[in-house]
Design a protein around this motif. Structure first.
Motif, PDB file in Angstrom:
ATOM      1  N   GLY A 208       0.807  -1.202   0.000  1.00 20.44           N
ATOM      2  CA  GLY A 208       0.000   0.000   0.000  1.00 20.44           C
ATOM      3  C   GLY A 208       0.847   1.261   0.000  1.00 20.44           C
ATOM      4  O   GLY A 208       2.073   1.223   0.105  1.00 20.44           O
ATOM      5  N   VAL A 209       0.170   2.389  -0.114  1.00 22.40           N
ATOM      6  CA  VAL A 209       0.830   3.689  -0.262  1.00 22.40           C
ATOM      7  C   VAL A 209       0.871   4.413   1.076  1.00 22.40           C
ATOM      8  O   VAL A 209      -0.130   4.464   1.795  1.00 22.40           O
ATOM      9  N   ASP A 210       2.038   4.943   1.408  1.00 21.65           N
ATOM     10  CA  ASP A 210       2.202   5.776   2.594  1.00 21.65           C
ATOM     11  C   ASP A 210       2.095   7.238   2.167  1.00 21.65           C
ATOM     12  O   ASP A 210       2.813   7.686   1.266  1.00 21.65           O
ATOM     13  N   ASP A 211       1.207   7.990   2.814  1.00 20.54           N
ATOM     14  CA  ASP A 211       0.952   9.362   2.391  1.00 20.54           C
ATOM     15  C   ASP A 211       2.194  10.247   2.480  1.00 20.54           C
ATOM     16  O   ASP A 211       2.464  11.049   1.579  1.00 20.54           O
ATOM     17  N   ASP A 212       2.947  10.107   3.572  1.00 20.47           N
ATOM     18  CA  ASP A 212       4.153  10.934   3.730  1.00 20.47           C
ATOM     19  C   ASP A 212       5.182  10.594   2.653  1.00 20.47           C
ATOM     20  O   ASP A 212       5.814  11.490   2.076  1.00 20.47           O
ATOM     21  N   ALA A 213       5.344   9.310   2.393  1.00 20.58           N
ATOM     22  CA  ALA A 213       6.298   8.887   1.366  1.00 20.58           C
ATOM     23  C   ALA A 213       5.865   9.382  -0.008  1.00 20.58           C
ATOM     24  O   ALA A 213       6.694   9.788  -0.826  1.00 20.58           O
TER      25      ALA A 213
END
Length: 236
Positions: A208-213
């Motif tokens: 999944g996607v990390d918002d900060d990254a």
């Protein structure tokens, strides 16, 4: 004029032909770099882009909205005075190029890397006569000295403005070969950026996607796009 003024004091910024290239004048007063060197640009296209950034400023000046100006200042104040050191540093990426270090598992990631990176290594071998060798795993393995010497020579051929752009293309992608691919239009800038992120994209697909990254990636992506544009301006 040198450094950054806090408030706009000029009515018009213009690009003007000067000795050695093109300069910027604010109501006829020549702009200098933060180090008080003459802001002399290699092409009219770059000078017009810089002038447009100055003209776009409101009452309060925001350097963050002037990327071409900042890159030009860096080329003159930093790269010019240490060209050899910068070129050597970037050439070192060839010895540990992202494209050469391959996963051994899982099969889908291996396939993605091979499909994306092998053509770029083939392109470099044909374009420069420099064949870098893929290796399994992440442990350092030396690349052919002849290939690295050829690539180093190519890096040193870049002028200060080209090298300033190349610095970001290489450091942001992690690949000397992808940096050269951007310079020589061996693929679109978006595709070259995608190739630099095959491993990260794989991780996102799995976990999944990390918002900060994601925000950090977008910042780097915009910087990569800017570096590509700055190089093109230096060539126009």
């Amino acid at each position: 004029m040198s450094g950054w003024a806090k408030k706009r004091f000029w009515k018009e910024a213009t690009a003007e032909e000067v000795a050695g290239g093109f300069g910027i004048a604010l109501d006829g007063r020549p702009v200098k770099t933060p180090a008080k060197a003459a802001l002399v640009l290699p092409t009219r296209a770059m000078a017009e882009a810089v002038a447009a950034e100055w003209d776009a400023q409101d009452e309060a000046i925001d350097p963050a909205t002037m990327p071409v100006t900042r890159s030009a200042n860096a080329a003159i104040d930093k790269v010019t005075v240490q060209h050899g050191e910068v070129a050597d540093m970037l050439a070192e990426y060839g010895g540990s190029d992202l494209l050469c270090y391959r996963a051994t598992t899982p099969e889908e990631l291996v396939a993605r890397q091979n499909a994306g990176w092998d053509p770029m290594l083939d392109w470099a071998a044909e374009e420069f006569g420099a064949r870098l060798t893929p290796v399994a795993g992440v442990m350092y393995q030396p690349q052919p000295a002849k290939a690295l010497a050829i690539l180093r020579t190519e890096v040193h051929r870049l002028n200060a403005f080209e090298l300033a752009a190349f610095h970001d293309l290489v450091s942001l992608s992690g690949s000397l070969i992808l940096g050269f691919a951007a310079l020589r239009s061996a693929g679109g800038v978006d595709e070259i950026w995608r190739l630099s992120r095959i491993d990260e994209q794989w991780q996102e697909d799995q976990w999944g996607v990390d918002d900060d990254a994601t925000r950090e990636v977008q910042i780097k992506y915009k910087a990569f796009q800017h570096a590509n544009r700055f190089y093109k301006l230096a060539q126009s």
